[in-house]
Design a protein around this motif. Sequence first.
Motif, PDB file in Angstrom:
ATOM      1  N   MET A   1       0.855  -1.198   0.000  1.00  0.00           N
ATOM      2  CA  MET A   1       0.000   0.000   0.000  1.00  0.00           C
ATOM      3  C   MET A   1       0.886   1.243   0.000  1.00  0.00           C
ATOM      4  SD  MET A   1      -2.958   1.187   2.697  1.00  0.00           S
ATOM      5  CE  MET A   1      -1.821   1.461   4.054  1.00  0.00           C
ATOM      6  N   ALA A   2       0.538   2.204  -0.846  1.00  0.00           N
ATOM      7  CA  ALA A   2       1.300   3.442  -0.940  1.00  0.00           C
ATOM      8  C   ALA A   2       0.404   4.620  -0.584  1.00  0.00           C
ATOM      9  CB  ALA A   2       1.865   3.604  -2.346  1.00  0.00           C
ATOM     10  N   LEU A   3       1.045   5.699  -0.162  1.00  0.00           N
ATOM     11  CA  LEU A   3       0.337   6.949   0.104  1.00  0.00           C
ATOM     12  C   LEU A   3       0.572   7.861  -1.100  1.00  0.00           C
ATOM     13  CD1 LEU A   3      -1.171   9.029   1.767  1.00  0.00           C
ATOM     14  CD2 LEU A   3       0.914   9.414   3.096  1.00  0.00           C
ATOM     15  N   ILE A   4      -0.511   8.187  -1.801  1.00  0.00           N
ATOM     16  CA  ILE A   4      -0.436   8.912  -3.061  1.00  0.00           C
ATOM     17  C   ILE A   4      -1.212  10.212  -2.953  1.00  0.00           C
ATOM     18  CG2 ILE A   4      -0.842   8.817  -5.548  1.00  0.00           C
ATOM     19  CD1 ILE A   4       1.061   6.670  -4.651  1.00  0.00           C
ATOM     20  N   VAL A   5      -0.638  11.301  -3.493  1.00  0.00           N
ATOM     21  CA  VAL A   5      -1.353  12.576  -3.625  1.00  0.00           C
ATOM     22  C   VAL A   5      -1.735  12.751  -5.082  1.00  0.00           C
ATOM     23  CG1 VAL A   5      -1.198  15.084  -3.457  1.00  0.00           C
ATOM     24  CG2 VAL A   5      -0.211  13.660  -1.652  1.00  0.00           C
ATOM     25  N   HIS A   6      -3.016  13.013  -5.331  1.00  0.00           N
ATOM     26  CA  HIS A   6      -3.505  13.340  -6.671  1.00  0.00           C
ATOM     27  C   HIS A   6      -3.795  14.831  -6.722  1.00  0.00           C
ATOM     28  CE1 HIS A   6      -5.263   9.205  -8.085  1.00  0.00           C
ATOM     29  NE2 HIS A   6      -4.091   9.060  -7.481  1.00  0.00           N
ATOM     30  N   LYS A   7      -3.354  15.492  -7.783  1.00  0.00           N
ATOM     31  CA  LYS A   7      -3.727  16.876  -8.006  1.00  0.00           C
ATOM     32  C   LYS A   7      -4.461  16.969  -9.345  1.00  0.00           C
ATOM     33  CE  LYS A   7      -3.304  21.225  -9.654  1.00  0.00           C
ATOM     34  NZ  LYS A   7      -3.330  21.705 -11.063  1.00  0.00           N
ATOM     35  N   TYR A   8      -5.625  17.616  -9.368  1.00  0.00           N
ATOM     36  CA  TYR A   8      -6.412  17.762 -10.599  1.00  0.00           C
ATOM     37  C   TYR A   8      -6.583  19.236 -10.921  1.00  0.00           C
ATOM     38  CZ  TYR A   8      -7.497  12.828 -10.170  1.00  0.00           C
ATOM     39  OH  TYR A   8      -7.383  11.461 -10.088  1.00  0.00           O
ATOM     40  N   GLY A   9      -6.302  19.591 -12.167  1.00  0.00           N
ATOM     41  CA  GLY A   9      -6.412  20.971 -12.621  1.00  0.00           C
ATOM     42  C   GLY A   9      -7.849  21.377 -12.898  1.00  0.00           C
ATOM     43  N   GLY A  10      -8.007  22.650 -13.261  1.00  0.00           N
ATOM     44  CA  GLY A  10      -9.344  23.198 -13.448  1.00  0.00           C
ATOM     45  C   GLY A  10     -10.133  22.548 -14.560  1.00  0.00           C
ATOM     46  N   THR A  11      -9.466  22.179 -15.673  1.00  0.00           N
ATOM     47  CA  THR A  11     -10.192  21.517 -16.753  1.00  0.00           C
ATOM     48  C   THR A  11     -10.650  20.133 -16.324  1.00  0.00           C
ATOM     49  OG1 THR A  11      -8.063  20.802 -17.670  1.00  0.00           O
ATOM     50  CG2 THR A  11      -9.061  22.774 -18.612  1.00  0.00           C
ATOM     51  N   ALA A 167       4.779  17.046   3.269  1.00  0.00           N
ATOM     52  CA  ALA A 167       4.429  17.090   4.691  1.00  0.00           C
ATOM     53  C   ALA A 167       3.980  15.730   5.217  1.00  0.00           C
ATOM     54  CB  ALA A 167       3.335  18.134   4.919  1.00  0.00           C
ATOM     55  N   ILE A 168       3.247  14.965   4.404  1.00  0.00           N
ATOM     56  CA  ILE A 168       2.739  13.668   4.868  1.00  0.00           C
ATOM     57  C   ILE A 168       3.613  12.516   4.396  1.00  0.00           C
ATOM     58  CG2 ILE A 168       0.373  14.536   4.977  1.00  0.00           C
ATOM     59  CD1 ILE A 168      -0.220  13.086   2.365  1.00  0.00           C
ATOM     60  N   LYS A 169       4.769  12.876   3.768  1.00  0.00           N
ATOM     61  CA  LYS A 169       5.730  11.876   3.282  1.00  0.00           C
ATOM     62  C   LYS A 169       5.076  10.884   2.320  1.00  0.00           C
ATOM     63  CE  LYS A 169       8.962  12.231   7.135  1.00  0.00           C
ATOM     64  NZ  LYS A 169       8.469  13.565   7.565  1.00  0.00           N
ATOM     65  N   ALA A 170       4.388  11.436   1.329  1.00  0.00           N
ATOM     66  CA  ALA A 170       3.731  10.601   0.321  1.00  0.00           C
ATOM     67  C   ALA A 170       4.765   9.886  -0.538  1.00  0.00           C
ATOM     68  CB  ALA A 170       2.815  11.460  -0.556  1.00  0.00           C
ATOM     69  N   ASP A 171       4.374   8.737  -1.078  1.00  0.00           N
ATOM     70  CA  ASP A 171       5.278   7.974  -1.932  1.00  0.00           C
ATOM     71  C   ASP A 171       5.416   8.602  -3.315  1.00  0.00           C
ATOM     72  OD1 ASP A 171       5.902   5.403  -0.306  1.00  0.00           O
ATOM     73  OD2 ASP A 171       3.728   5.650  -0.114  1.00  0.00           O
ATOM     74  N   GLU A 172       4.357   9.280  -3.771  1.00  0.00           N
ATOM     75  CA  GLU A 172       4.414   9.928  -5.072  1.00  0.00           C
ATOM     76  C   GLU A 172       3.306  10.965  -5.155  1.00  0.00           C
ATOM     77  OE1 GLU A 172       4.966   8.697  -9.818  1.00  0.00           O
ATOM     78  OE2 GLU A 172       4.675   7.176  -8.284  1.00  0.00           O
ATOM     79  N   CYS A 173       3.562  12.015  -5.943  1.00  0.00           N
ATOM     80  CA  CYS A 173       2.550  13.037  -6.200  1.00  0.00           C
ATOM     81  C   CYS A 173       2.231  13.012  -7.682  1.00  0.00           C
ATOM     82  CB  CYS A 173       3.063  14.412  -5.781  1.00  0.00           C
ATOM     83  SG  CYS A 173       1.879  15.758  -6.039  1.00  0.00           S
ATOM     84  N   LEU A 174       0.973  12.756  -8.021  1.00  0.00           N
ATOM     85  CA  LEU A 174       0.527  12.658  -9.408  1.00  0.00           C
ATOM     86  C   LEU A 174      -0.197  13.945  -9.788  1.00  0.00           C
ATOM     87  CD1 LEU A 174      -0.900   9.009  -9.446  1.00  0.00           C
ATOM     88  CD2 LEU A 174       1.458   9.776  -9.731  1.00  0.00           C
ATOM     89  N   ILE A 175       0.332  14.642 -10.790  1.00  0.00           N
ATOM     90  CA  ILE A 175      -0.277  15.883 -11.264  1.00  0.00           C
ATOM     91  C   ILE A 175      -1.089  15.563 -12.516  1.00  0.00           C
ATOM     92  CG2 ILE A 175       0.120  18.253 -12.022  1.00  0.00           C
ATOM     93  CD1 ILE A 175       1.097  17.795  -9.204  1.00  0.00           C
ATOM     94  N   TYR A 176      -2.407  15.455 -12.358  1.00  0.00           N
ATOM     95  CA  TYR A 176      -3.292  15.167 -13.485  1.00  0.00           C
ATOM     96  C   TYR A 176      -3.651  16.480 -14.170  1.00  0.00           C
ATOM     97  CZ  TYR A 176      -4.046  10.366 -11.861  1.00  0.00           C
ATOM     98  OH  TYR A 176      -3.878   9.057 -11.491  1.00  0.00           O
ATOM     99  N   THR A 177      -3.450  16.523 -15.470  1.00  0.00           N
ATOM    100  CA  THR A 177      -3.696  17.757 -16.211  1.00  0.00           C
ATOM    101  C   THR A 177      -4.278  17.432 -17.573  1.00  0.00           C
ATOM    102  OG1 THR A 177      -2.640  19.805 -16.986  1.00  0.00           O
ATOM    103  CG2 THR A 177      -1.314  17.785 -17.053  1.00  0.00           C
ATOM    104  N   ASP A 178      -4.387  18.441 -18.443  1.00  0.00           N
ATOM    105  CA  ASP A 178      -5.006  18.217 -19.745  1.00  0.00           C
ATOM    106  C   ASP A 178      -3.985  17.832 -20.809  1.00  0.00           C
ATOM    107  OD1 ASP A 178      -3.802  20.659 -19.787  1.00  0.00           O
ATOM    108  OD2 ASP A 178      -5.543  21.785 -20.482  1.00  0.00           O
TER     109      ASP A 178
END
Length: 433
Positions: A1-11, A167-178
């Motif tokens: 199990m991993a700790l993942i951050v997802h970021k989603y843009g305005g579109t 800050a939460i020591k995530a395993d990866e940060c995924l930047i979802y964009t267009d």
Amino acid sequence: MALIVHKYGGTSMGTTERIRNVAKRVIKWVNAGHQVVVVPSAMSGETNRLLGLAAELEPKERGSNTRRELDALAATGEQASSALLAIALQSEGQDAVSFTGWQVPVRTDSSYMKARIESIEGQRIRKELDAGRVVIVTGFQGIDSQGNITTLGRGGSDTSAVAIAAAIKADECLIYTDVDGVYTTDPRVVPNAQRLKTISFEEMLELASLGSKILQIRSVEFAGKYRVPLRVLSSFTPWDIDLAEEAQSGTLITFEEDAKMEKAVVSGIAFTRDEAKVSVLGVPDKPGIAHSILGAVADAKIDVDVIIQNLSKEGKTDFSFTVTRADYDRTLKLLNEKVLPQLGEGTSTVGNPHISKVSIVGIGMKSHAGVASTMFRALSQEGINIQMISTSEIKTSVVIDEKYVELAVRALHTAFGLDGDSAIEVPKRNDEK
């Protein structure tokens, strides 16, 4: 199990249908056993709409109190999209909770409309994750030491996501964009531009600072400082795409030592169209002259980019620098009214508001000689005159006439083999032959 951050843009958050697809994508990751924190932007166009309303009402002189209220207003866009995403997740049977920046809290300084993050407390986020919830945190905003809502400036949601991941020591940060990743250059200019599977933080930082719009530069700085693995990928792939495929898609922004970056001499080509050149002519060649000119410009909060001082002739020299096109008129006025009178008779200013900057970037430039000469040769063959040059260890930038920018980008893309055609040979250093 991993700790993942997802970021989603305005579109990605632009309609309720898209928000529902985001919810389904997030649930896919949760069902695979991962803990997920989501940082959404405001719905596409919402921040502009809110600030447009404010523009009809705000006073002529925008003071600190007005900037405070603009931040309070702009922050509501992300609050709305976060709450909507939480509701969408709940409707799909996934427990979720949304937090504003001040509820986490994300602590910032008091620079309204361009605040900088000072600290993030991750305990509340981790508590909710451990309870099996998806946690949604508003991007773009925080709270200062006086309890005022602040915003981080345009693109601030990227910075929020990476800072929270750190800050939460995530395993990866995924930047979802267009877009589906980072390309060797803008595909609208070079249709056969190639998507990069990996790129170093150092290269991405240069590309972001030189005009690439994929990521906000502060987010890349955060990722590099706290060593947060960052991936840029598309939110417009089907939400039910195989998770293993999605997890390896897009572009991974990683550490130089993690990948064999030096195989490619140049990884990407960036350009900006909104540059202007200003020259001060006949300047006395004496100590402190650069400060006399650029100090006044800096005091006016005008950012300077490329700087060149010519060789002295008869005790006089010419001093040139570039600013953004939006600052061009203000810079000339400042120089003519406040700087030239202090420099003495015989000094004058000239300018060109129609220039562009084109830059090549690559970790491989550290270990190869002749990269700059290859760049200059390619531009020369297209009849493109170079007005100014700036270099660092992994980039070379040239200032050229604006009308040649696309031709220059295409020529350099081919010259360095980025479009698959034969490249102009770049000689290796002597110790590598």
